[in-house]
Design an enzyme around this catalytic site. Structure first.
Site, PDB file in Angstrom:
ATOM      1  N   ASN A  23     -57.329 -52.898  -8.709  1.00  0.00           N
ATOM      2  CA  ASN A  23     -57.108 -53.453  -7.135  1.00  0.00           C
ATOM      3  C   ASN A  23     -57.395 -55.082  -7.161  1.00  0.00           C
ATOM      4  OD1 ASN A  23     -56.757 -50.997  -6.410  1.00  0.00           O
ATOM      5  ND2 ASN A  23     -58.808 -50.420  -5.669  1.00  0.00           N
ATOM      6  N   CYS A 115     -50.412 -41.615   3.969  1.00  0.00           N
ATOM      7  CA  CYS A 115     -51.120 -41.678   2.605  1.00  0.00           C
ATOM      8  C   CYS A 115     -52.101 -40.360   2.943  1.00  0.00           C
ATOM      9  CB  CYS A 115     -51.932 -42.817   2.765  1.00  0.00           C
ATOM     10  SG  CYS A 115     -53.117 -42.779   1.239  1.00  0.00           S
ATOM     11  N   ARG A 398     -51.991 -43.626 -12.079  1.00  0.00           N
ATOM     12  CA  ARG A 398     -51.781 -44.841 -11.139  1.00  0.00           C
ATOM     13  C   ARG A 398     -52.861 -45.955 -11.197  1.00  0.00           C
ATOM     14  NH1 ARG A 398     -48.952 -43.692  -5.939  1.00  0.00           N
ATOM     15  NH2 ARG A 398     -49.210 -45.822  -5.870  1.00  0.00           N
TER      16      ARG A 398
HETATM   17  C1  EPZ Z   1     -58.061 -51.116  -0.632  1.00  0.00           C
HETATM   18  O1  EPZ Z   1     -57.212 -50.494   0.199  1.00  0.00           O
HETATM   19  C2  EPZ Z   1     -58.106 -50.378  -1.808  1.00  0.00           C
HETATM   20  N1  EPZ Z   1     -56.692 -50.585  -2.373  1.00  0.00           N
HETATM   21  C3  EPZ Z   1     -58.386 -48.923  -2.020  1.00  0.00           C
HETATM   22  O2  EPZ Z   1     -58.421 -48.285  -3.026  1.00  0.00           O
HETATM   23  C4  EPZ Z   1     -59.864 -49.002  -1.276  1.00  0.00           C
HETATM   24  O3  EPZ Z   1     -60.222 -47.670  -0.809  1.00  0.00           O
HETATM   25  C5  EPZ Z   1     -60.101 -49.672   0.106  1.00  0.00           C
HETATM   26  O4  EPZ Z   1     -59.606 -51.133  -0.058  1.00  0.00           O
HETATM   27  C6  EPZ Z   1     -61.400 -49.680   0.754  1.00  0.00           C
HETATM   28  O5  EPZ Z   1     -62.339 -50.103  -0.108  1.00  0.00           O
HETATM   29  C7  EPZ Z   1     -56.343 -51.632  -3.266  1.00  0.00           C
HETATM   30  O6  EPZ Z   1     -56.990 -52.716  -2.896  1.00  0.00           O
HETATM   31  C8  EPZ Z   1     -55.077 -51.814  -3.763  1.00  0.00           C
HETATM   32  P1  EPZ Z   1     -58.573 -51.233   3.724  1.00  0.00           P
HETATM   33  P2  EPZ Z   1     -56.874 -51.150   1.609  1.00  0.00           P
HETATM   34  O7  EPZ Z   1     -57.722 -52.018   4.573  1.00  0.00           O
HETATM   35  O8  EPZ Z   1     -56.953 -52.712   1.445  1.00  0.00           O
HETATM   36  C9  EPZ Z   1     -58.632 -49.521   8.046  1.00  0.00           C
HETATM   37  C10 EPZ Z   1     -57.928 -46.748  -4.720  1.00  0.00           C
HETATM   38  O9  EPZ Z   1     -58.477 -45.537  -4.699  1.00  0.00           O
HETATM   39  N2  EPZ Z   1     -57.749 -50.512   8.621  1.00  0.00           N
HETATM   40  O10 EPZ Z   1     -59.699 -51.953   3.305  1.00  0.00           O
HETATM   41  O11 EPZ Z   1     -55.486 -50.602   1.877  1.00  0.00           O
HETATM   42  C11 EPZ Z   1     -58.158 -48.528   6.949  1.00  0.00           C
HETATM   43  O12 EPZ Z   1     -57.301 -47.350   7.573  1.00  0.00           O
HETATM   44  C12 EPZ Z   1     -57.627 -47.351  -3.410  1.00  0.00           C
HETATM   45  O13 EPZ Z   1     -57.903 -47.596  -5.702  1.00  0.00           O
HETATM   46  C13 EPZ Z   1     -57.170 -50.787   9.928  1.00  0.00           C
HETATM   47  O14 EPZ Z   1     -57.641 -50.039  10.645  1.00  0.00           O
HETATM   48  O15 EPZ Z   1     -58.122 -50.600   2.455  1.00  0.00           O
HETATM   49  C14 EPZ Z   1     -59.253 -47.957   6.554  1.00  0.00           C
HETATM   50  O16 EPZ Z   1     -60.261 -47.156   7.289  1.00  0.00           O
HETATM   51  C15 EPZ Z   1     -57.430 -46.305  -2.237  1.00  0.00           C
HETATM   52  N3  EPZ Z   1     -56.074 -51.600   9.937  1.00  0.00           N
HETATM   53  C16 EPZ Z   1     -60.338 -49.251   6.502  1.00  0.00           C
HETATM   54  O17 EPZ Z   1     -59.718 -50.028   7.493  1.00  0.00           O
HETATM   55  C17 EPZ Z   1     -55.684 -52.340   9.048  1.00  0.00           C
HETATM   56  O18 EPZ Z   1     -54.807 -53.229   9.333  1.00  0.00           O
HETATM   57  C18 EPZ Z   1     -60.481 -50.293   5.139  1.00  0.00           C
HETATM   58  O19 EPZ Z   1     -59.048 -50.173   4.666  1.00  0.00           O
HETATM   59  C19 EPZ Z   1     -56.271 -52.258   7.868  1.00  0.00           C
HETATM   60  C20 EPZ Z   1     -57.247 -51.325   7.425  1.00  0.00           C
END
Ligand code: EPZ
Length: 420
Positions: A23, A115, A398
């Protein structure tokens, strides 16, 4: 498609070395698009996700060379369209939007699909691009962003479930080449965000406050090449520490930043497992069944959602009743039905898994559904009586580099076999 067979009941012992962080590597590789000069990135784990990112960079016109964990990217000329068939394999592809917008002032990237871990909108990313002055259109499954120029702005990246990690990364990468100063309020504080900011600053960016809720970016006109080591993978480290708790008689993870896994080691200590810290290595000692507890996932520095499934596997054979609540991805419980197939007693109540500890798990054929759920099934298999068969292990590949081999180094009997 491969399967993994786990022969349960073998105690783990010894030490393994943690790989570079998936990540962190993904957004850093995307950030190489921000300069024409070569960027050398060390410690890039050999995973299908990092390989997808390299395919995307190549598709965008960058020259990519790889020698084991070192990747050199030279994005002398790039175009700004990343089509569906390239990005559909990996949601994190969305993080090429920011660097392309920053460099080319336009980008077209296919909208990420659904997802299994839950609803994952990118509204905060798009809101951030608009605040920088970009026009944003979602059309025919593509996100189109463009701006004659980008100007600094104050942007709040805090959403319903807290800050967004890749959203913070995307806005940082778009803002480094914009006019003026951008302030990101409600920013994600994850170590991977800090690692990206350090990489960008090495390229000549002016970023302050990464790791806090307020990041300040003073735009510059150009960035140059650099060389960087990716931080160790704190979730891989956490996964092996839970392996040590679930089936170990003394397991050490080397090349880890203790601070990055503090929330994880604190919880394992509350579960009753003695933990020893040494310079960049952590050892977990056995202490029988885990003590049941109440656990909530939170954005960093809270307990990571990416460790929730693994903890459900551990608490399945705990003493007592635990409650695990995922406050970041409230629906992230695909592993529960599979753990129940192995004899776990778990009740889902909204975003909480109520787990009544049982004395033993029984091996069964189970199905991986996503990266961390599949790790949890492998951990449960280490504890279960008999041979657990985990299918669809491409999910594991992955995000875990050589998971089965590393478990083998700790004495586990794990085999990777071709599915019939
Ligand atoms: C990152 O995803 C990680 N992926 C995820 O790891 C991790 O679970 C996540 O952060 C939370 O820690 C990578 O870094 C590649 P978020 P990301 O945007 O950035 C909501 C793994 O297992 N949200 O921080 O996509 C969202 O739905 C993966 O390695 C909005 O509502 O996660 C979630 O509930 C899986 N609107 C929360 O925020 C937005 O525009 C946090 O998501 C963006 C997000």
């Amino acid at each position: 498609m491969d399967k993994i067979l786990i022969h349960g009941g073998r105690p783990l012992s010894g030490s393994i070395k943690i790989s570079g962080s998936k990540n962190s590597a993904l957004p850093i590789l995307a950030a190489t698009l921000l300069t024409r000069e070569p960027c050398i990135v060390h410690g890039v784990p050999d995973l299908s996700d990092t390989n997808y990112m390299l395919q995307i960079l190549t598709h965008l016109g960058a020259q990519v060379e790889r020698a084991s964990g070192t990747v050199t990217v030279t994005a002398e000329k790039v175009h700004s369209v990343a089509p569906y068939d390239v990005v559909r394999k990996m949601r994190a592809s969305v993080c090429v939007l920011g660097p392309l917008l920053g460099r080319c002032k336009e980008a077209t990237v296919a909208l990420p699909g659904g997802c299994v871990i839950g609803d994952r909108p990118i509204d905060l990313h798009l809101k951030g691009f608009e605040a920088l002055g970009a026009a944003v259109r979602v059309q025919a499954g593509d996100i189109k962003v463009f701006a004659p120029k980008l100007s600094g702005a104050v942007i709040n990246m805090h959403g319903k479930f807290g800050p967004t990690v890749l959203g913070t990364d995307n806005i940082m990468m778009a803002a480094v080449l914009s006019d003026g100063v951008t302030v990101i309020e409600g920013a994600a504080q994850e170590p991977e965000v800090v690692d990206l900011a350090n990489f960008l600053n090495q390229m000549g960016a002016k970023i302050e406050g990464a790791g806090t809720r307020r990041i300040i970016i003073e735009g510059v006109s150009e960035l140059h090449g650099t060389e960087h080591w990716v931080i160790p993978d704190r979730i891989e480290a956490g996964t092996f520490l839970v392996a040590g708790a679930i089936a170990g008689k003394g397991v050490t993870v080397n090349r880890v930043e203790p601070e990055h896994v503090r929330a994880i080691t604190d919880v394992l200590t509350r579960c009753g497992f003695p933990i020893k810290f040494a310079d960049r290595s952590i050892s977990i000692l056995p202490n029988g069944a885990a003590t049941a507890l109440e656990l909530k996932t939170e954005p960093y520095p809270g307990f990571p959602t990416d460790m929730q499934a693994q903890m459900c596997a551990l608490l399945s054979t705990s003493k007592g009743i635990s409650a695990v609540t995922d406050n970041v991805f409230p629906q992230r419980y695909m592993h529960v039905a599979e753990l129940k197939r192995m004899g776990a007693k778990v009740q889902l109540e909204g975003a909480t898994a109520v787990i009544e500890g049982v004395d033993r798990l029984l091996a069964a054929p189970v199905m991986a559904s996503d990266l961390r759920a599949s790790a949890a099934l492998v951990l449960a298999g280490l504890k279960a009586d008999g041979v657990t068969e985990v299918s669809r292990v491409y999910h594991i590949d992955r995000g875990y580099e050589r998971l089965d081999e590393k478990l083998g180094e700790l004495g586990a009997h794990v085999e990777r076999v071709k599915a019939a």
